[in-house]
Design a protein around this motif. Structure first.
Motif, short mmCIF file in Angstrom:
data_model
loop_
_atom_site.label_atom_id
_atom_site.label_comp_id
_atom_site.label_asym_id
_atom_site.label_seq_id
_atom_site.Cartn_x
_atom_site.Cartn_y
_atom_site.Cartn_z
N LYS A 291 0.82 -1.20 0.00
CA LYS A 291 0.00 0.00 0.00
C LYS A 291 0.86 1.27 0.00
O LYS A 291 2.05 1.23 0.32
CB LYS A 291 -0.92 0.02 1.23
N THR A 292 0.23 2.38 -0.34
CA THR A 292 0.89 3.68 -0.24
C THR A 292 0.85 4.12 1.22
O THR A 292 -0.17 4.02 1.88
CB THR A 292 0.18 4.71 -1.11
N ALA A 293 1.98 4.60 1.73
CA ALA A 293 2.06 4.97 3.15
C ALA A 293 2.95 6.19 3.32
O ALA A 293 3.74 6.55 2.44
CB ALA A 293 2.60 3.80 3.97
N TYR A 294 2.80 6.83 4.48
CA TYR A 294 3.64 7.98 4.81
C TYR A 294 4.68 7.52 5.83
O TYR A 294 4.36 7.20 6.97
CB TYR A 294 2.80 9.11 5.40
N ILE A 295 5.94 7.45 5.40
CA ILE A 295 7.03 6.95 6.25
C ILE A 295 8.19 7.93 6.17
O ILE A 295 9.09 7.79 5.33
CB ILE A 295 7.47 5.54 5.81
N PRO A 296 8.18 8.97 7.01
CA PRO A 296 9.24 9.99 6.94
C PRO A 296 10.55 9.52 7.56
O PRO A 296 10.74 9.55 8.77
CB PRO A 296 8.63 11.16 7.72
N LEU A 297 11.45 9.06 6.71
CA LEU A 297 12.78 8.63 7.14
C LEU A 297 13.83 9.24 6.23
O LEU A 297 13.62 9.37 5.02
CB LEU A 297 12.91 7.10 7.08
N ALA A 298 14.98 9.59 6.79
CA ALA A 298 16.05 10.19 6.00
C ALA A 298 16.52 9.25 4.89
O ALA A 298 16.87 9.69 3.79
CB ALA A 298 17.23 10.56 6.90
N THR A 299 16.55 7.95 5.17
CA THR A 299 16.99 6.99 4.16
C THR A 299 16.06 6.99 2.96
O THR A 299 16.51 6.97 1.80
CB THR A 299 17.06 5.58 4.77
N ASN A 300 14.76 7.01 3.22
CA ASN A 300 13.80 7.11 2.11
C ASN A 300 14.02 8.40 1.34
O ASN A 300 13.97 8.42 0.10
CB ASN A 300 12.37 7.08 2.64
N ALA A 301 14.28 9.48 2.06
CA ALA A 301 14.40 10.80 1.43
C ALA A 301 15.57 10.87 0.46
O ALA A 301 15.42 11.37 -0.66
CB ALA A 301 14.54 11.87 2.50
N VAL A 302 16.74 10.39 0.87
CA VAL A 302 17.90 10.50 -0.02
C VAL A 302 17.76 9.60 -1.24
O VAL A 302 18.20 9.96 -2.35
CB VAL A 302 19.23 10.21 0.73
N ARG A 303 17.16 8.44 -1.07
CA ARG A 303 16.93 7.56 -2.23
C ARG A 303 15.97 8.23 -3.21
O ARG A 303 16.19 8.24 -4.43
CB ARG A 303 16.37 6.21 -1.78
N MET A 304 14.88 8.76 -2.68
CA MET A 304 13.87 9.36 -3.54
C MET A 304 14.41 10.61 -4.23
O MET A 304 14.13 10.85 -5.41
CB MET A 304 12.64 9.70 -2.72
N GLY A 305 15.18 11.41 -3.49
CA GLY A 305 15.77 12.60 -4.09
C GLY A 305 16.69 12.26 -5.24
O GLY A 305 16.70 12.94 -6.29
N THR A 306 17.47 11.20 -5.08
CA THR A 306 18.37 10.76 -6.14
C THR A 306 17.58 10.28 -7.35
O THR A 306 17.93 10.58 -8.50
CB THR A 306 19.28 9.63 -5.62
N LEU A 307 16.49 9.57 -7.10
CA LEU A 307 15.67 9.07 -8.20
C LEU A 307 14.95 10.19 -8.94
O LEU A 307 14.72 10.10 -10.15
CB LEU A 307 14.65 8.05 -7.67
N VAL A 308 14.57 11.25 -8.23
CA VAL A 308 13.95 12.41 -8.91
C VAL A 308 14.87 12.89 -10.01
O VAL A 308 14.44 13.11 -11.16
CB VAL A 308 13.67 13.54 -7.91
N ALA A 309 16.13 13.07 -9.68
CA ALA A 309 17.08 13.58 -10.68
C ALA A 309 17.20 12.62 -11.86
O ALA A 309 17.20 13.03 -13.03
CB ALA A 309 18.45 13.80 -10.03
N ARG A 310 17.28 11.34 -11.57
CA ARG A 310 17.46 10.34 -12.62
C ARG A 310 16.24 10.26 -13.54
O ARG A 310 16.36 9.86 -14.71
CB ARG A 310 17.70 8.97 -11.98
N ASN A 311 15.07 10.60 -13.01
CA ASN A 311 13.83 10.46 -13.78
C ASN A 311 13.22 11.79 -14.22
O ASN A 311 12.10 11.82 -14.72
CB ASN A 311 12.80 9.69 -12.94
N LEU A 312 13.97 12.85 -14.05
CA LEU A 312 13.41 14.19 -14.28
C LEU A 312 13.01 14.43 -15.74
O LEU A 312 11.99 15.07 -16.02
CB LEU A 312 14.43 15.25 -13.85
N VAL A 313 13.77 13.92 -16.67
CA VAL A 313 13.49 14.12 -18.09
C VAL A 313 12.68 12.97 -18.68
O VAL A 313 11.75 13.18 -19.45
CB VAL A 313 14.81 14.32 -18.87
N GLN A 314 13.05 11.75 -18.30
CA GLN A 314 12.30 10.58 -18.74
C GLN A 314 12.47 9.46 -17.71
O GLN A 314 13.46 9.44 -16.98
CB GLN A 314 12.77 10.11 -20.11
N PRO A 315 11.51 8.55 -17.62
CA PRO A 315 11.62 7.46 -16.65
C PRO A 315 12.83 6.58 -16.94
O PRO A 315 12.99 6.10 -18.07
CB PRO A 315 10.31 6.70 -16.85
#
Length: 453
Positions: A291-315
């Protein structure tokens, strides 16, 4: 490509640094309302407790470092509105009051979270503090110097770490929580019972199963916490009740959970194609439940931030989801968990079983051989592992990362019994304790269903 980033802590810093590396020609502008970036808030208790002497070590980036990468960082700038349709934002310079409009091709929302502040009588009194950022930590340290009696409200990770830090600094500490157990979202009672005993042995007063109803003060400063069942004298209160995503800027413009967390797909893209989100501002896929959940953790944050950059132009790289893996050290105990606790799984309506072992982590013929307490939770029918917890005086917490991978890859408790782990008497037994948990959970041959090959 013009990229605007709102917020610069864990997710924001990761997104900015990687965007600058992936797209050297991009025009990146960062808006940050604070006077600092990239503060490791998970180190606040260490800073408050004096373990970390130099707080500058808790920062892992700076506007100057970002400038060297060609990034424009506007510190002390508050974004007041965003229009995703016209791809514009309004910002205010908090030092000069100047307001202006900026445009973007891609927007990265890493606004993070903010502590939940209850609407209680007396909440405005002095010496009632929050615990989230660098400025909060400095205020806590300064005010704690001049008081002896401190109350922490909220027995999650931050609250428990803080009471330990205050106690080690010679303070009289009270920990209040409306739940009947500390750390109840992270650990089952086999663990929390032991941690509670440890806190009590160190002189910390636990007030559990009581809800704060109001604060009373003297001369404008808090002097008493009143709960549903009692009253507690105090000179300083730290609120550690929980966090809420800061996403009002995009309300009504992108899909969100009821608590305001932005819903993103596997590529960190919101329901608005050119708006991406990462970190505490958004929701993520929780693998144990799917399920979709809200889990505020620094580890989740840095992974997601890195993926934003990688997927910014195309998946390009899909997010793998999270198990919510975390760890904590309380006095001599090293503790970690991943996935669902047994109690949480039951609350989810899942049919689960659990195996718990307590054994020496290495052969008893070695000079020392501390005990390890391991619990693994698995689905009754599928045997799929959905959670695990570990605790020991010796640091064995990395084993929880192994079980996080097991959950990620849908491993069963039966498979765990026979995973190939090395043996060396310095470190473990011929049957690693992870194997031992799987072996203990194996059904008898009469119970096992026939296997078709």
């Amino acid at each position: 490509m013009k990229v605007a980033v709102i917020g610069c802590t864990h997710a924001g810093t990761a997104a900015i640094v990687n965007t600058a590396k992936c797209y050297p020609d991009a025009e990146i502008t960062v808006y940050e309302r604070n006077d600092n970036i990239s503060f490791l808030s998970c180190g606040i208790a260490l800073y408050v407790g004096g373990v970390v002497k130099d707080p500058h070590g808790l920062f892992y980036s700076s506007p100057d470092q970002l400038a060297d990468m060609g990034v424009v960082t506007k510190m002390l700038h508050d974004v007041t509105s965003v229009d995703t349709a016209s791809k514009t934002l309004r910002a205010r310079n908090l030092q000069t009051g100047e307001e202006f409009t900026d445009t973007f091709d891609k927007l990265i929302v890493t606004t993070g979270s903010w502590p939940i502040i209850p609407k209680l009588e007396g909440i405005e009194l002095d010496h009632i503090l929050l615990c989230k950022n660098y400025n909060h930590s400095n205020e806590i340290i300064e005010k704690a110097k001049h008081v002896q009696n401190i109350t922490v409200v909220g027995a999650g990770y931050i609250g428990v770490e803080l009471v330990e830090a205050f106690q080690m600094n010679g303070k009289n500490v009270t920990l209040i929580d409306s739940a009947d157990r500390i750390l109840n979202k992270y650990l089952d009672h086999e663990y929390t019972d032991r941690i509670e005993n440890s806190l009590k042995e160190h002189g910390i007063k636990l007030v559990l199963g009581e809800t704060v109803s109001r604060f009373e003060g003297t001369n404008g400063k808090v002097s008493k916490v009143v709960t549903s069942q009692g009253e507690y004298e105090t000179e300083l209160v730290i609120l550690c009740i929980g966090f809420r995503p800061q996403t009002d800027l995009l309300k009504g413009q992108v899909d969100m959970l009821p608590n305001g967390a932005i819903i993103v797909d596997n590529y960190m893209q919101s329901s608005c194609p050119d708006v991406f989100a990462a970190g505490d501002s958004c929701a993520i896929r929780y693998n144990p439940t799917g399920k979709t959940a809200y889990i505020p953790l620094a580890t989740n944050a840095v992974r997601m931030g890195t993926l934003v950059a990688r997927n910014l132009v195309q998946p390009t790289i899909a997010y793998m989801g999270t198990q919510g893996t975390s760890g904590i050290k309380i006095y001599e105990d090293n503790i970690a968990g991943t996935g669902l606790t047994e109690a949480a799984a039951v609350d989810e309506g899942m049919s689960v079983e659990a195996v718990t072992i307590e054994d020496s982590y290495r052969p008893e013929f070695m000079p020392t051989s501390e005990k390890v307490l391991l619990k693994v939770v698995y689905e009754r029918e599928t045997r799929r592992i959905v959670g695990a917890q570990i605790m020991s005086k010796v640091d064995l917490t990395q084993s929880i990362n192994t079980l996080s991978v097991a959950i990620q890859n849908h491993m069963t408790i039966d498979q765990l019994a026979f995973v190939d782990f090395f043996f060396q008497p310095h470190y473990n037994k011929p049957w690693n304790f992870l194997n031992a948990a799987g072996l203990q959970a194996l059904p008898s041959l009469t119970e096992r269903k026939p296997v078709t090959v």
